[in-house]
Motif scaffolding. Structure first.
Motif, PDB file in Angstrom:
ATOM      1  N   THR A   1      38.431  75.677  60.984  1.00 26.76           N
ATOM      2  CA  THR A   1      37.797  75.148  59.781  1.00 26.76           C
ATOM      3  C   THR A   1      37.344  76.301  58.890  1.00 26.76           C
ATOM      4  O   THR A   1      37.193  77.439  59.341  1.00 26.76           O
ATOM      5  CB  THR A   1      36.585  74.274  60.145  1.00 26.76           C
ATOM      6  N   LEU A   2      37.137  75.992  57.646  1.00 26.68           N
ATOM      7  CA  LEU A   2      36.664  76.973  56.682  1.00 26.68           C
ATOM      8  C   LEU A   2      35.161  77.177  56.851  1.00 26.68           C
ATOM      9  O   LEU A   2      34.507  76.487  57.644  1.00 26.68           O
ATOM     10  CB  LEU A   2      36.990  76.494  55.263  1.00 26.68           C
TER      11      LEU A   2
ATOM     12  N   THR B   1      38.471  71.341  56.801  1.00 28.04           N
ATOM     13  CA  THR B   1      39.721  71.747  57.440  1.00 28.04           C
ATOM     14  C   THR B   1      40.636  72.369  56.381  1.00 28.04           C
ATOM     15  O   THR B   1      40.774  71.834  55.286  1.00 28.04           O
ATOM     16  CB  THR B   1      40.422  70.525  58.071  1.00 28.04           C
ATOM     17  N   ASP B   2      41.259  73.485  56.734  1.00 27.25           N
ATOM     18  CA  ASP B   2      42.161  74.162  55.807  1.00 27.25           C
ATOM     19  C   ASP B   2      43.506  73.443  55.827  1.00 27.25           C
ATOM     20  O   ASP B   2      44.224  73.456  56.834  1.00 27.25           O
ATOM     21  CB  ASP B   2      42.321  75.625  56.222  1.00 27.25           C
ATOM     22  N   ASN B   3      43.844  72.793  54.709  1.00 26.79           N
ATOM     23  CA  ASN B   3      45.088  72.025  54.633  1.00 26.79           C
ATOM     24  C   ASN B   3      46.319  72.915  54.795  1.00 26.79           C
ATOM     25  O   ASN B   3      47.338  72.484  55.330  1.00 26.79           O
ATOM     26  CB  ASN B   3      45.169  71.251  53.316  1.00 26.79           C
TER      27      ASN B   3
END
Length: 162
Positions: free
Chosen positions: A78-79, A84-86
């Motif tokens: 996660t960032l 969540t980083d797509n």
């Protein structure tokens, strides 16, 4: 004769590297400085080596299947803000899809798509359709094309010769 023995021993090392490290023929042969074509010629000439190479390919396929599961099960980082980083999700999906596609080509009986070709619909009767087609043919009297009117020279039957 020593060139053949050396080629066979190098080919044996390639197989052992493939099995031990789970890498492809291309990578293993490059590590042992032998071309894949030379390796495959050695495999064609030696049935025992061919059997070992088959086992190495199965090991590679199993490794790829394990990688698919590992990639799919691994959590996506996660960032800093918790989102969540797509981009990472898409990258993971591409990695899984690529390995799945490759598996379907290497072992189609195990990992390929299965097509169901069984016909279970009984609403259509081939026999009935055939009988209907034959009934329509009875209505057709003569289907041969006519070339012309009979009796006229040049239009069907030939006239008297001059």
């Amino acid at each position: 004769m020593s060139a053949v023995i050396d080629r066979d021993s190098i080919a044996q090392s390639v197989v052992e590297t493939m099995i031990g490290q789970g890498i492809s023929l291309r990578k293993a042969s490059a590590r042992h400085q032998i071309s894949p074509q030379t390796f495959l010629r050695a495999v064609a000439a030696n049935p025992a080596l061919a059997e070992q190479y088959d086992r190495a390919r199965v090991a590679l396929i199993d490794r790829l299947a394990d990688e698919v599961l590992e990639l799919a099960d691994a959590p996506v980082p996660t960032l800093d803000n918790g989102a969540t980083d797509n981009g990472l999700v898409r990258q993971r999906q591409l990695q899984v899809d690529t390995r799945k596609w490759f598996l379907s080509k290497l072992a189609p009986k195990i990992y390929g798509d299965r097509l169901d070709v069984q016909v279970s619909d009984t609403r259509i009767s081939i026999t009935g359709a055939l009988q209907a087609a034959q009934a329509r043919l009875v209505d057709v009297v003569d289907v041969t094309p006519r070339l012309g009117v009979q009796g006229e020279p040049g239009r069907g039957e030939a006239g008297p010769a001059d």
